[in-house]
Motif scaffolding. Sequence first.
Motif, mmCIF file in Angstrom:
data_model
loop_
_atom_site.group_PDB
_atom_site.id
_atom_site.type_symbol
_atom_site.label_atom_id
_atom_site.label_comp_id
_atom_site.label_asym_id
_atom_site.label_seq_id
_atom_site.Cartn_x
_atom_site.Cartn_y
_atom_site.Cartn_z
ATOM 1 N N GLN A 136 56.856 38.612 28.559
ATOM 2 C CA GLN A 136 56.533 39.715 27.644
ATOM 3 C C GLN A 136 55.061 39.647 27.213
ATOM 4 N N LYS A 137 54.593 38.424 26.931
ATOM 5 C CA LYS A 137 53.198 38.262 26.510
ATOM 6 C C LYS A 137 52.244 38.645 27.645
ATOM 7 N N LEU A 138 52.569 38.214 28.855
ATOM 8 C CA LEU A 138 51.734 38.555 29.998
ATOM 9 C C LEU A 138 51.735 40.056 30.265
ATOM 10 N N ALA A 139 52.866 40.705 30.027
ATOM 11 C CA ALA A 139 52.951 42.159 30.222
ATOM 12 C C ALA A 139 52.038 42.884 29.241
ATOM 13 N N VAL A 140 51.992 42.389 28.007
ATOM 14 C CA VAL A 140 51.113 42.992 27.007
ATOM 15 C C VAL A 140 49.646 42.796 27.401
ATOM 16 N N ILE A 141 49.320 41.577 27.842
ATOM 17 C CA ILE A 141 47.945 41.295 28.264
ATOM 18 C C ILE A 141 47.560 42.174 29.451
ATOM 19 N N ALA A 142 48.472 42.305 30.420
ATOM 20 C CA ALA A 142 48.207 43.133 31.594
ATOM 21 C C ALA A 142 47.985 44.593 31.194
ATOM 22 N N SER A 143 48.780 45.067 30.248
ATOM 23 C CA SER A 143 48.632 46.444 29.780
ATOM 24 C C SER A 143 47.281 46.644 29.100
ATOM 25 N N ASP A 144 46.876 45.670 28.289
ATOM 26 C CA ASP A 144 45.577 45.750 27.618
ATOM 27 C C ASP A 144 44.440 45.756 28.642
ATOM 28 N N LYS A 145 44.559 44.894 29.631
ATOM 29 C CA LYS A 145 43.507 44.788 30.635
ATOM 30 C C LYS A 145 43.424 46.055 31.495
ATOM 31 N N ALA A 146 44.540 46.669 31.762
ATOM 32 C CA ALA A 146 44.531 47.920 32.522
ATOM 33 C C ALA A 146 43.794 49.013 31.752
ATOM 34 N N ARG A 147 43.941 49.013 30.423
ATOM 35 C CA ARG A 147 43.233 50.001 29.598
ATOM 36 C C ARG A 147 41.742 49.684 29.504
ATOM 37 N N GLN A 148 41.408 48.397 29.605
ATOM 38 C CA GLN A 148 40.023 47.970 29.428
ATOM 39 C C GLN A 148 39.212 47.964 30.731
ATOM 40 N N ILE A 149 39.887 48.108 31.859
ATOM 41 C CA ILE A 149 39.202 47.911 33.138
ATOM 42 C C ILE A 149 38.051 48.893 33.344
ATOM 43 N N ASP A 150 38.170 50.102 32.805
ATOM 44 C CA ASP A 150 37.079 51.066 32.962
ATOM 45 C C ASP A 150 35.817 50.577 32.261
ATOM 46 N N LYS A 151 35.970 49.860 31.146
ATOM 47 C CA LYS A 151 34.803 49.315 30.445
ATOM 48 C C LYS A 151 34.135 48.224 31.286
ATOM 49 N N HIS A 152 34.945 47.422 31.958
ATOM 50 C CA HIS A 152 34.373 46.410 32.856
ATOM 51 C C HIS A 152 33.621 47.090 34.001
ATOM 52 N N TRP A 153 34.179 48.188 34.487
ATOM 53 C CA TRP A 153 33.530 48.940 35.561
ATOM 54 C C TRP A 153 32.201 49.524 35.074
ATOM 55 N N GLN A 154 32.198 50.091 33.872
ATOM 56 C CA GLN A 154 30.973 50.646 33.310
ATOM 57 C C GLN A 154 29.927 49.558 33.088
ATOM 58 N N ASN A 155 30.348 48.409 32.605
ATOM 59 C CA ASN A 155 29.416 47.298 32.430
ATOM 60 C C ASN A 155 28.805 46.883 33.764
ATOM 61 N N PHE A 156 29.626 46.857 34.789
ATOM 62 C CA PHE A 156 29.143 46.501 36.115
ATOM 63 C C PHE A 156 28.087 47.501 36.587
ATOM 64 N N LEU A 157 28.380 48.780 36.490
ATOM 65 C CA LEU A 157 27.453 49.813 36.960
ATOM 66 C C LEU A 157 26.131 49.794 36.199
ATOM 67 N N GLN A 158 26.187 49.584 34.910
ATOM 68 C CA GLN A 158 25.014 49.787 34.072
ATOM 69 C C GLN A 158 24.255 48.512 33.726
ATOM 70 N N GLN A 159 24.872 47.333 33.973
ATOM 71 C CA GLN A 159 24.220 46.095 33.596
ATOM 72 C C GLN A 159 23.868 45.193 34.769
ATOM 73 N N ASP A 160 24.521 45.391 35.906
ATOM 74 C CA ASP A 160 24.234 44.518 37.035
ATOM 75 C C ASP A 160 22.762 44.623 37.419
ATOM 76 N N GLU A 161 22.095 43.491 37.573
ATOM 77 C CA GLU A 161 20.658 43.481 37.820
ATOM 78 C C GLU A 161 20.300 44.053 39.184
ATOM 79 N N THR A 162 21.132 43.819 40.187
ATOM 80 C CA THR A 162 20.838 44.361 41.521
ATOM 81 C C THR A 162 20.899 45.882 41.512
#
Length: 342
Positions: A136-162
Amino acid sequence: MAKFYSNRQQPFTKVVSLVAVVFVLSGCSDPALSLMHDYTSRLSRTLALEIHDPAPLDLQPLPSITTTRADIPDSSITLVELVATRACGLDLLLGERNSSLGKVMTPSQRLKYELAFLKQVQPCLNNPDIAPDLQQKLAVIASDKARQIDKHWQNFLQQDETLRQQLHPYRSLSEPNSVAGVADTMQALHSLLALQKSIVQQNWQQASSINPEQALEALYKANTLSQLQQSLRFSQNWLQSLNNQLDRVDLTAQCPAGKSSDKTEILNTILLQYFIGKVQVYLAQVDGTYQQLYPLLQQLYQGTALARPISQRFEVPNTELKAELKRHVIWWKAVQQHCPKS
């Protein structure tokens, strides 16, 4: 509680944006600049006109890494829970994240980790060897991470030095008669777009199979985008400056009474061999590269804080360059009218 996720990012090297780039046309070793210098020099000698170099290029800096960073809350599990995830193979991934290197992941590494977690956590949610409360705890974490993944994607696009490096002007222009790096750059951008699509579809299996760092390596080696945007901006600035000076030339004085002369023949040679045969060919090459790469780059960054700066570096100078090219062709038509061939 032992924390196995951290939102600390690897320190970025501060990159100072180039506000002004000046190329001196005379004595340059850059093939594209030499081509422009040769063309300008021939016009200058024939018209007895002192043609000045273009003014320095102005360029607004990119939005800073700080202003584009999305803060993402972290998740945590106990050491006992970490050990329990060994039953479904998640422990190695969690251990990697909690290592000394895992705590200073780059945006691309963090994105890879989050996608790998979303893929690998799925078997844990139905594994009979995982206690129901941990499932149950892992399911909650997975759900949170699925909602947050777009922010990780945006960070990648806008902060990656290359990626940011590709948006800074390079010291030289694209070489004439060369398409080196275009195919590799296209493939890299298509790979990132495929990753973007998989994230939107929440296809974690597909997304985790695409390595963004391979695309970054290809972009870094080719450096085509950086050269392209500089080629567009410099060519537009150079041709606009040249047009402004040519517009002040009195063609009636150059060819009195519309009579043919040696100057007419020289101008015709410059038109055919140097403008049509070289300058136009080079500008068509630059435009061809733009047509292949910019739509992909635009699609990748659509809706981000970098979308407008990217347009200013690629789309705007390309549009203005076409206008200046049309204006230059009109000037040559006027030359032909005032200085007809014998």
